[in-house]
Design a protein around this motif. Sequence first.
Motif, PDB file in Angstrom:
ATOM      1  N   GLY A   3       0.792  -1.222   0.000  1.00 26.14           N
ATOM      2  CA  GLY A   3       0.000   0.000   0.000  1.00 26.14           C
ATOM      3  C   GLY A   3       0.827   1.277   0.000  1.00 26.14           C
ATOM      4  N   MET A   4       2.137   1.155  -0.189  1.00 24.15           N
ATOM      5  CA  MET A   4       2.954   2.371  -0.189  1.00 24.15           C
ATOM      6  C   MET A   4       2.732   3.150  -1.480  1.00 24.15           C
ATOM      7  SD  MET A   4       6.582   1.300   1.460  1.00 24.15           S
ATOM      8  CE  MET A   4       6.664   0.310   2.946  1.00 24.15           C
ATOM      9  N   THR A   5       2.856   4.472  -1.364  1.00 17.73           N
ATOM     10  CA  THR A   5       2.801   5.315  -2.550  1.00 17.73           C
ATOM     11  C   THR A   5       4.190   5.300  -3.189  1.00 17.73           C
ATOM     12  OG1 THR A   5       3.481   7.219  -1.246  1.00 17.73           O
ATOM     13  CG2 THR A   5       1.115   6.856  -1.481  1.00 17.73           C
ATOM     14  N   TYR A   6       4.296   5.914  -4.378  1.00 20.23           N
ATOM     15  CA  TYR A   6       5.591   5.991  -5.050  1.00 20.23           C
ATOM     16  C   TYR A   6       6.629   6.641  -4.124  1.00 20.23           C
ATOM     17  CZ  TYR A   6       9.169   7.671  -8.285  1.00 20.23           C
ATOM     18  OH  TYR A   6      10.363   7.942  -8.883  1.00 20.23           O
ATOM     19  N   GLY A   7       6.248   7.743  -3.498  1.00 25.37           N
ATOM     20  CA  GLY A   7       7.173   8.465  -2.625  1.00 25.37           C
ATOM     21  C   GLY A   7       7.624   7.618  -1.439  1.00 25.37           C
ATOM     22  N   GLN A   8       6.676   6.920  -0.815  1.00 23.73           N
ATOM     23  CA  GLN A   8       7.037   6.072   0.332  1.00 23.73           C
ATOM     24  C   GLN A   8       7.933   4.925  -0.105  1.00 23.73           C
ATOM     25  OE1 GLN A   8       2.990   5.242   1.569  1.00 23.73           O
ATOM     26  NE2 GLN A   8       3.247   6.437   3.432  1.00 23.73           N
ATOM     27  N   ALA A   9       7.612   4.311  -1.229  1.00 26.17           N
ATOM     28  CA  ALA A   9       8.418   3.185  -1.709  1.00 26.17           C
ATOM     29  C   ALA A   9       9.849   3.651  -1.964  1.00 26.17           C
ATOM     30  CB  ALA A   9       7.805   2.599  -2.981  1.00 26.17           C
ATOM     31  N   MET A  10       9.995   4.820  -2.573  1.00 20.97           N
ATOM     32  CA  MET A  10      11.323   5.371  -2.843  1.00 20.97           C
ATOM     33  C   MET A  10      12.078   5.640  -1.543  1.00 20.97           C
ATOM     34  SD  MET A  10      12.867   6.074  -5.584  1.00 20.97           S
ATOM     35  CE  MET A  10      12.535   5.524  -7.227  1.00 20.97           C
ATOM     36  N   ARG A  11      11.426   6.400  -0.669  1.00 25.87           N
ATOM     37  CA  ARG A  11      12.080   6.904   0.532  1.00 25.87           C
ATOM     38  C   ARG A  11      12.391   5.785   1.527  1.00 25.87           C
ATOM     39  NH1 ARG A  11       9.313   9.236   4.415  1.00 25.87           N
ATOM     40  NH2 ARG A  11       7.440   9.234   3.141  1.00 25.87           N
ATOM     41  N   LEU A  12      11.458   4.845   1.697  1.00 22.76           N
ATOM     42  CA  LEU A  12      11.615   3.850   2.760  1.00 22.76           C
ATOM     43  C   LEU A  12      12.293   2.576   2.283  1.00 22.76           C
ATOM     44  CD1 LEU A  12       8.006   4.229   4.224  1.00 22.76           C
ATOM     45  CD2 LEU A  12      10.107   5.224   5.140  1.00 22.76           C
ATOM     46  N   VAL A  13      12.117   2.248   1.006  1.00 23.40           N
ATOM     47  CA  VAL A  13      12.584   0.937   0.542  1.00 23.40           C
ATOM     48  C   VAL A  13      13.706   1.023  -0.500  1.00 23.40           C
ATOM     49  CG1 VAL A  13      11.877  -1.204  -0.620  1.00 23.40           C
ATOM     50  CG2 VAL A  13      10.347  -0.106   1.042  1.00 23.40           C
ATOM     51  N   ILE A  14      13.504   1.835  -1.548  1.00 24.42           N
ATOM     52  CA  ILE A  14      14.453   1.807  -2.668  1.00 24.42           C
ATOM     53  C   ILE A  14      15.712   2.611  -2.372  1.00 24.42           C
ATOM     54  CG2 ILE A  14      14.716   2.195  -5.150  1.00 24.42           C
ATOM     55  CD1 ILE A  14      12.540   0.146  -4.247  1.00 24.42           C
ATOM     56  N   LEU A  15      15.558   3.891  -2.002  1.00 21.50           N
ATOM     57  CA  LEU A  15      16.743   4.735  -1.832  1.00 21.50           C
ATOM     58  C   LEU A  15      17.684   4.237  -0.725  1.00 21.50           C
ATOM     59  CD1 LEU A  15      15.333   8.314  -2.557  1.00 21.50           C
ATOM     60  CD2 LEU A  15      16.777   6.892  -4.006  1.00 21.50           C
ATOM     61  N   PRO A  16      17.173   3.788   0.444  1.00 20.23           N
ATOM     62  CA  PRO A  16      18.116   3.291   1.453  1.00 20.23           C
ATOM     63  C   PRO A  16      18.980   2.142   0.927  1.00 20.23           C
ATOM     64  CG  PRO A  16      15.942   3.560   2.417  1.00 20.23           C
ATOM     65  CD  PRO A  16      15.781   3.773   0.936  1.00 20.23           C
ATOM     66  N   GLN A  17      18.378   1.247   0.153  1.00 19.17           N
ATOM     67  CA  GLN A  17      19.161   0.144  -0.400  1.00 19.17           C
ATOM     68  C   GLN A  17      20.091   0.628  -1.502  1.00 19.17           C
ATOM     69  OE1 GLN A  17      17.119  -3.694  -1.061  1.00 19.17           O
ATOM     70  NE2 GLN A  17      15.275  -2.644  -0.398  1.00 19.17           N
ATOM     71  N   ALA A  18      19.596   1.569  -2.316  1.00 19.62           N
ATOM     72  CA  ALA A  18      20.406   2.093  -3.412  1.00 19.62           C
ATOM     73  C   ALA A  18      21.646   2.794  -2.849  1.00 19.62           C
ATOM     74  CB  ALA A  18      19.583   3.058  -4.260  1.00 19.62           C
ATOM     75  N   PHE A  19      21.449   3.639  -1.814  1.00 11.20           N
ATOM     76  CA  PHE A  19      22.583   4.385  -1.266  1.00 11.20           C
ATOM     77  C   PHE A  19      23.605   3.453  -0.622  1.00 11.20           C
ATOM     78  CE2 PHE A  19      20.043   8.233  -1.828  1.00 11.20           C
ATOM     79  CZ  PHE A  19      21.020   9.063  -2.318  1.00 11.20           C
TER      80      PHE A  19
END
Lengths: 242, 225
Positions: free
Chosen positions: B135-151
């Motif tokens: 149920g995450m929005t695009y912004g939540q998915a980016m901020r909480l899941v994708i960017l932390p792993q990407a960084f």
Amino acid sequence: MISIKNVSKWYGAFQVLKDCSTEIQKGEVVVVCGPSGSGKSTLIKCVNALEPFQQGDIVVNGISVADAKTNLPRLRARVGMVFQHFELFPHMTITENLTIAQTKVLGRSKEEATQKGLKLLDRVGLKAHADKYPGQLSGGQQQRVAIARALSMDPICMLFDEPTSALDPEMINEVLDVMVELAHEGMTMMVVTHEMGFARKVAHRVIFMDQGRIVEDAKKEEFFGTPRSERAQLFLSKILHH
Amino acid sequence: MYEYDWSSIPGALPYLWEGMKVSLEITFVAIVAGIVWGTLLAMMRLSNLGPLSWFAAGYVNLFRSVPLVMVLLWFFLIVPQFLRAVLGLDPTTDTRLASAMVGFALFEAAYYSEIIRAGIQSVPKGQVAAAYALGMTYGQAMRLVILPQAFRNMVPLLLTQAIILFQDTSLVYVSALADFFGAAYKVGERDGRLVELLLFAGAVYFVICYSASYVVKRLHQGNGS
Ligand SMILES: Nc1ncnc2c1ncn2[C@@H]1O[C@H](COP(=O)(O)OP(=O)(O)OP(=O)(O)O)[C@@H](O)[C@H]1O
Ligand SMILES: [Mg+2]
């Protein structure tokens, strides 16, 4: 609960789904099987709009997935999904995995979310692992956490896409046991799997797909008794002899 | 044979340290602003919205195809006028430091955005699907899941880029701004000891950058990647 109406989907010129229709009632457990590439994953992902489709409609609990006005995140928050490769978030502990969507999506307090998460973790028999990271657990354990994570959102139905096919054989049963228990509790479930033992035990209906079409959609007893299509007979004889 | 005379260095150390602070300040601001702006550019580039994606691609290609020293010169010429017009600054206010920071940040963002784009793409697609399915929005998915792993995957590359940036700050000498290199140059000219001062400055850059690369390498190995 879930009604799929004449859904067709194309990847470019290639048609993955061809006019698929079926209904899943509240409390029903439906197993979807079929050869590789027949469109099972695609169909199940259409149900919570992880994949868009060009024709037809899917209505989940009265809400149309294809309607542009539908708030998809809100709909998905109530539809649990379990993936073949677990997809736990590797940078979070098990507890964080279980609470992040509860707090950020549902707006629950941290205490409430943690309490709920730990209760579900206990239910899948993994309470001792709350502070570990996903990478420290076996595949079977990770998949049980993934199921607990989906349940933590109080879903109205659950979608499973080959939840045991990435697991070592000795870990399959621990995951299936959790799913059987869920089915017995009356959870509405759509399960893509080749585990025919699971289907025989808890499924109400079996859907057989081939080349993007729903070829058979029958009560379990009928399906295992005398599948009408030759393709399904051939498929069954292949996987049951394994 | 040239007679080396290092005697002007000890007395100049406080002045050189002031220069070093300017270099570090520019580096720091350019890293932070460059990563923030670079992340936004990377997200635009990966988005399905045509105009955003084209803008980001154009921006990145432009800055990667122009010499840094030229970008800096443009900014020394443009930013002061802009600041004066917008903020009503006194024409005598020294805006060279601000210009340098803006120039570096915009330039570095182009490089950071490419690193970050690769980092975002390195996160498995299934993670995005799992975030959306919860149920995450695009912004939540980016901020909480994708960017932390990407960084996490990108840390070594980002640090390496920061080391290159630190070396490149010496280019601000074109505006006569006294960064570390500029300060060394000025002292050398004043005392007629340019060779010694430039050798000394080079040694300092070498020691700092070499140690930093070594640390990055160790970090990288420590990650097991
Ligand atoms: N993003 C995509 N682009 C193009 N074709 C795709 C894409 N995703 C899937 N397909 C194709 O669509 C078809 C159906 O794929 P799908 O994953 O739904 O099959 P499946 O029944 O789940 O198979 P499996 O048992 O291997 O998981 C396959 O032929 C696949 O190659
Ligand atoms: Mg599949």
